[in-house]
Design an enzyme around this catalytic site. Sequence first.
Site, PDB file in Angstrom:
ATOM      1  N   LYS A 192      -7.187   8.323  -1.190  1.00 46.91           N
ATOM      2  CA  LYS A 192      -8.476   8.771  -0.605  1.00 46.91           C
ATOM      3  C   LYS A 192      -9.010  10.029  -1.281  1.00 46.91           C
ATOM      4  CE  LYS A 192      -7.406   6.984   4.047  1.00 46.91           C
ATOM      5  NZ  LYS A 192      -5.972   6.686   3.975  1.00 46.91           N
ATOM      6  N   ASP A 234      -3.327   4.367  -1.986  1.00 48.33           N
ATOM      7  CA  ASP A 234      -4.272   4.856  -0.969  1.00 48.33           C
ATOM      8  C   ASP A 234      -4.224   6.381  -0.894  1.00 48.33           C
ATOM      9  OD1 ASP A 234      -5.798   5.143   1.356  1.00 48.33           O
ATOM     10  OD2 ASP A 234      -4.174   4.521   2.688  1.00 48.33           O
ATOM     11  N   THR A 248     -10.757   5.843  10.867  1.00 49.19           N
ATOM     12  CA  THR A 248     -10.738   5.245  12.216  1.00 49.19           C
ATOM     13  C   THR A 248     -10.338   6.283  13.267  1.00 49.19           C
ATOM     14  OG1 THR A 248      -8.622   4.324  11.527  1.00 49.19           O
ATOM     15  CG2 THR A 248     -10.431   2.784  11.733  1.00 49.19           C
ATOM     16  N   ARG A 294       3.157  -1.234  10.659  1.00 55.81           N
ATOM     17  CA  ARG A 294       4.247  -1.313  11.641  1.00 55.81           C
ATOM     18  C   ARG A 294       4.570  -2.699  12.177  1.00 55.81           C
ATOM     19  NH1 ARG A 294       1.664   3.901  14.337  1.00 55.81           N
ATOM     20  NH2 ARG A 294      -0.101   2.810  13.376  1.00 55.81           N
ATOM     21  N   LYS A 346       0.857  -1.188   0.000  1.00 56.24           N
ATOM     22  CA  LYS A 346       0.000   0.000   0.000  1.00 56.24           C
ATOM     23  C   LYS A 346       0.893   1.238   0.000  1.00 56.24           C
ATOM     24  CE  LYS A 346      -2.327   1.675   3.727  1.00 56.24           C
ATOM     25  NZ  LYS A 346      -2.135   3.138   3.733  1.00 56.24           N
ATOM     26  N   ASP A 365     -13.384  15.095  -3.914  1.00 52.74           N
ATOM     27  CA  ASP A 365     -13.471  16.413  -4.556  1.00 52.74           C
ATOM     28  C   ASP A 365     -14.755  16.420  -5.389  1.00 52.74           C
ATOM     29  OD1 ASP A 365     -12.801  18.931  -5.782  1.00 52.74           O
ATOM     30  OD2 ASP A 365     -10.687  18.479  -5.460  1.00 52.74           O
TER      31      ASP A 365
HETATM   32  O1  C5P Z   1       1.106   0.529  11.014  1.00 55.83           O
HETATM   33  P1  C5P Z   1      -0.325   0.101  10.890  1.00 55.83           P
HETATM   34  O2  C5P Z   1      -0.503  -1.391  10.722  1.00 55.83           O
HETATM   35  O3  C5P Z   1      -1.202   0.675  11.985  1.00 55.83           O
HETATM   36  O4  C5P Z   1      -0.765   0.760   9.505  1.00 55.83           O
HETATM   37  C1  C5P Z   1      -2.093   0.727   9.030  1.00 55.83           C
HETATM   38  C2  C5P Z   1      -2.172   1.413   7.708  1.00 55.83           C
HETATM   39  O5  C5P Z   1      -3.527   1.447   7.315  1.00 55.83           O
HETATM   40  C3  C5P Z   1      -1.662   2.845   7.700  1.00 55.83           C
HETATM   41  O6  C5P Z   1      -1.099   3.100   6.405  1.00 55.83           O
HETATM   42  C4  C5P Z   1      -2.925   3.660   7.875  1.00 55.83           C
HETATM   43  O7  C5P Z   1      -2.827   4.931   7.293  1.00 55.83           O
HETATM   44  C5  C5P Z   1      -3.940   2.806   7.126  1.00 55.83           C
HETATM   45  N1  C5P Z   1      -5.329   2.996   7.545  1.00 55.83           N
HETATM   46  C6  C5P Z   1      -5.759   2.814   8.842  1.00 55.83           C
HETATM   47  N2  C5P Z   1      -7.078   3.012   9.168  1.00 55.83           N
HETATM   48  C7  C5P Z   1      -7.957   3.393   8.230  1.00 55.83           C
HETATM   49  C8  C5P Z   1      -7.545   3.580   6.902  1.00 55.83           C
HETATM   50  C9  C5P Z   1      -6.206   3.372   6.593  1.00 55.83           C
HETATM   51  O8  C5P Z   1      -4.963   2.439   9.704  1.00 55.83           O
HETATM   52  N3  C5P Z   1      -9.227   3.531   8.531  1.00 55.83           N
END
Ligand code: C5P
Length: 237
Positions: free
Chosen positions: A62, A60, A123, A215, A33, A65
């Site tokens: 998003k 991603d 979220t 992460r 992603k 507009d």
């Molecule tokens: O590091 P982690 O596993 O928390 O990363 C989750 C990824 O998913 C990040 O790139 C974050 O921006 C994305 N994301 C999220 N919640 C959302 C939409 C996207 O955590 N509702």
Amino acid sequence: MTTRPLIVALDFPSSHEIKPFLEQFEGESLFVKVGMELFYKEGFHAISYLKKNGHKIFLDLKLHDIPNTVKSAMRNLASLDVDIVNVHAAGGKQMMVAALEGLDQGTIAGKKRPKCIAVTQLTSTSEQMLKSELLIDQPLDTVVRHYAKLASDSGLDGVVCSTWEVEQILAACGSGFLTVTPGIRMLNDNKDDQVRVATPEEARKRGSWGIVVGRPITKALNPLEAYHIVCEQWEGK
Ligand code: C5P
């Protein structure tokens, strides 16, 4: 399209960090992603580097507009031949329909149109924020379900949502609707800034189509090993 993908979030500031990270996965084709941070810095170069190395891409960005702008932007993104793109469902039905039109127009002959999924509510948005800042009085899960249905009625392929929303979204939109769930953590992992986390196993059991993991893999001491552990639990091996 890969069935039930494990999507690795490449949340790095630039290509300098991406190359050494991906070199650890030599021989593996990943589904990655790319978000705003990397794309706004490296743009199309990052995408062509990832494609050249055989990785599938969820871009991603998003989009949100007016319909005409989203349509034109999607026409350009489709020409990158990525696998998934996304929009905010809050842009409304006309905007989502325009996004699909742009993607259809920009898709290279002989290639598949990128899947288009919608963000329902971020979220980071709480029910309290919905009420006090956005003046939306409905419960958060009702809003998420409504936005998912709006995306489905607009012809979109699916939504980004939490694992805990998957069942009600599939009930409202049908079992073929794609649910992509971030917020994935192994039981002993640090939650970081995620709140409603789920394990890969829970996501599988609840019917997520794909999971997004950042992460727990990118910051692991051994990212390749962490990737394989998540993969095994996700695939139920
Ligand atoms: O590091 P982690 O596993 O928390 O990363 C989750 C990824 O998913 C990040 O790139 C974050 O921006 C994305 N994301 C999220 N919640 C959302 C939409 C996207 O955590 N509702």
